[in-house]
Design an enzyme around this catalytic site. Structure first.
Site, PDB file in Angstrom:
ATOM      1  N   LYS A  36       0.812  -1.423   0.116  1.00 11.92           N
ATOM      2  CA  LYS A  36      -0.062   0.033  -0.120  1.00 11.92           C
ATOM      3  C   LYS A  36       0.786   1.388   0.055  1.00 11.92           C
ATOM      4  CE  LYS A  36      -0.789   0.434   4.968  1.00 11.92           C
ATOM      5  NZ  LYS A  36      -1.106  -0.338   5.930  1.00 11.92           N
ATOM      6  N   ARG A 131      -7.717   1.107  16.779  1.00 12.35           N
ATOM      7  CA  ARG A 131      -8.063   1.374  15.105  1.00 12.35           C
ATOM      8  C   ARG A 131      -9.060   0.151  15.149  1.00 12.35           C
ATOM      9  NH1 ARG A 131      -4.138   1.619  10.170  1.00 12.35           N
ATOM     10  NH2 ARG A 131      -4.701  -0.435  10.107  1.00 12.35           N
TER      11      ARG A 131
HETATM   12  C1  LIG Z   1      -0.517  -1.134   6.463  1.00 11.32           C
HETATM   13  C2  LIG Z   1      -0.656  -2.187   7.335  1.00 11.32           C
HETATM   14  C3  LIG Z   1       0.066  -3.142   7.487  1.00 11.32           C
HETATM   15  C4  LIG Z   1       1.814  -3.037   7.348  1.00 11.32           C
HETATM   16  O1  LIG Z   1       2.293  -2.151   8.008  1.00 11.32           O
HETATM   17  P1  LIG Z   1       3.708  -1.759   7.894  1.00 11.32           P
HETATM   18  O2  LIG Z   1       4.102  -0.998   9.061  1.00 11.32           O
HETATM   19  O3  LIG Z   1       3.979  -0.996   6.598  1.00 11.32           O
HETATM   20  O4  LIG Z   1       4.658  -2.824   7.894  1.00 11.32           O
HETATM   21  C5  LIG Z   1      -0.141  -4.400   8.124  1.00 11.32           C
HETATM   22  N1  LIG Z   1      -1.463  -4.649   8.489  1.00 11.32           N
HETATM   23  C6  LIG Z   1      -2.608  -3.711   8.255  1.00 11.32           C
HETATM   24  C7  LIG Z   1      -3.819  -4.109   8.697  1.00 11.32           C
HETATM   25  C8  LIG Z   1      -2.157  -2.373   7.733  1.00 11.32           C
HETATM   26  O5  LIG Z   1      -3.126  -1.626   7.374  1.00 11.32           O
END
Ligand SMILES: *Cc1c(COP(=O)(O)O)cnc(C)c1O
Length: 357
Positions: A36, A131
Site C-alpha cells: 500500500k 483502530r
Molecule cells: C499498513 C498495514 C500493515 C503493514 O504495515 P507496515 O508498518 O507498513 O509494515 C499491516 N497490516 C495492516 C492491517 C495494515 O493496515
C-alpha cells in the site's frame, strides 16, 4: 526523463524482502508483503515475491486488482476492513480479508456462497491500539456466529498495532493474542491456522528474541519498502533505505534575502510562516510541491542543502552551504520516508522509473 521522477530500485526492494522474510521464517513466521505504501505497483509486488514473501496484501482493492491483472497467481489479502459497497469486488479479487464486523462477514458469506467460493476471514482483535478490531471479550460471540456461516472460513485471528495510536507490539500483547487463540481452539474444538501478529513495528520483537512462539504471520510493508520502522524511530538493520529516490529540477536559482519583505498574512495553506534573517542566501526553486509529495518526509541527498518550504507546486531550497556547485536546470535528489513515498507514488505528476530497466 520527464521531471519530477521517482527512481524505484527493484533489486534493493527484493533484497530487503529477502532479509525480512529470512528473519521471520527462522522464527516460524510467514510474511505477507504489503504494497500500500507504493500504490500496489505490480513491479514491486513481483520484487517482494522474488525476495520470498508468501503473498501480497494491500489496503485497497484497486491496488489488489492492479496486481492481479499483472499476472500474479498467488493469494491476495485485503488489509482494510471492507466497505459494504465493495463486497462483491472483495470476493471477486481478494482471497483473504481482515474483518471486524459480523454484518459485513455475513454479507461476504452470502456473496461467496452465491459465487461458489470460499473466502478466508482473519478476525481482527483490538489489543489496545483502538483502530480496527473487536475487543477480546467479544471473540467467542463473534466466532460462534462465523462458524455457522457458509462461503467463509475462519482462517485466523490477527491484530494491528503502532499505526494509529502508536501502541507498540510487546511480548505481553503478542502473548495475549496467542493465549486467546489457544482458548478459542479449546472452547470450540477447532483449529485456527493463522495468528497474524504484526507489521514492521513487530520486527524488533524478533530481533530482541522477545516474540512468543505461536505468532505465525506478519504483514510487512515499511521495512521492505524503505528499510525503516517509523514506530521505533529506527532503521531496520541490514536493509537498504535508498530504495526510492525522488528527482526534481531547478527552475529558478538566485541570490535573495532570507527574510520576506512587506505586510505578512497567511500563506496558501492558511499558515503564517516564520523566517529568520540570515542575510542574503542562495535560493533554488524546484518544480515540485505539496500536490506531489509530503515535503516533510524528504531529505536532500546533497550535503548542505536545506528545504525552506513549499507551496502546491514550488519547493524552495537554501543552497548557500551546498557541498556541490548548484546551477539552473540542475536536478536535485531526495530520500523519502514512508509518508513521502506514499504521496509520491500517488501523485500522477511524478513519473516512475524502475531499476534495473
Ligand atoms: C499498513 C498495514 C500493515 C503493514 O504495515 P507496515 O508498518 O507498513 O509494515 C499491516 N497490516 C495492516 C492491517 C495494515 O493496515
Amino acid at each position: 526523463m520527464r521531471y519530477p521522477y521517482l527512481i524505484v530500485d527493484l533489486n534493493k526492494i527484493e533484497k530487503n524482502a529477502r532479509y525480512i522474510t529470512n528473519l521471520c521464517n527462522e522464527n516460524g513466521i510467514e510474511v505477507v508483503g504489503v504494497t500500500k505504501g507504493c500504490c500496489g505497483m505490480p513491479e514491486i509486488a513481483k520484487a517482494m515475491l522474488k525476495g520470498g514473501v508468501k503473498f501480497i496484501g494491500d489496503s485497497r482493492l484497486d491496488n489488489l486488482k492492479k496486481i492481479r491483472s499483472s499476472g500474479y497467481k498467488k493469494e491476495l489479502m485485503l488489509l482494510r476492513i471492507p466497505m459494504e459497497s465493495e463486497l462483491e469486488n472483495v470476493v471477486e479479487i481478494a482471497d483473504i480479508s481482515l474483518n471486524s464486523e459480523i454484518n459485513t462477514i455475513r454479507s461476504i458469506s452470502e456473496i461467496s456462497k452465491k459465487r461458489g467460493k470460499i473466502h478466508k476471514i482473519i478476525l481482527m482483535i483490538d489489543l489496545g491500539e483502538l483502530r480496527e478490531g473487536i475487543l477480546p471479550k467479544d471473540t467467542k460471540d463473534y466466532i460462534r456466529q462465523i462458524l455457522k456461516l457458509d462461503g467463509v472460513i475462519l482462517s485466523g485471528i490477527g491484530t494491528n498495532l503502532a499505526c494509529f495510536s502508536g501502541i507498540l507490539p510487546t511480548y505481553k500483547n503478542m502473548k495475549e493474542l496467542i493465549d486467546l487463540k489457544n482458548e478459542l481452539e479449546d472452547f470450540f474444538n477447532i483449529k485456527i491456522p493463522v495468528v497474524s501478529g504484526g507489521n514492521t513495528s513487530a520486527l524488533k520483537l524478533i530481533e530482541n528474541k522477545e516474540i512468543p512462539s505461536g505468532i505465525n504471520q506478519f504483514r510487512v510493508g515499511e521495512a521492505i519498502l524503505t528499510g525503516t520502522d517509523v514506530s521505533g524511530n529506527r532503521i531496520v538493520p541490514v536493509t537498504y533505505q535508498d530504495t526510492f529516490i525522488l528527482v526534481a529540477q531547478i527552475i529558478e536559482f538566485k541570490e535573495k534575502p532570507s527574510l520576506p519583505k512587506g505586510k505578512l498574512g497567511r500563506n496558501a495553506f492558511g499558515n503564517i510562516p516564520e523566517f529568520i534573517d540570515i542575510g542574503i542566501i542562495k535560493r533554488a526553486i524546484l518544480a515540485l510541491g505539496k500536490q506531489d509529495v509530503d515535503i516533510k518526509g524528504l531529505t536532500p541527498l546533497v550535503n548542505g542543502v536545506e528545504i525552506i518550504g513549499a507551496s502546491s507546486d514550488h519547493l524552495v531550497l537554501d543552497v548557500t552551504k551546498s557541498s556541490q556547485e548548484i546551477e539552473l536546470n540542475q536536478e536535485i535528489r531526495f530520500k523519502l520516508n514512508y509518508s513521502a513515498l506514499l504521496s509520491a507514488c500517488t501523485s500522477p505528476y511524478i513519473t516512475k522509473l524502475f531499476l534495473p530497466d
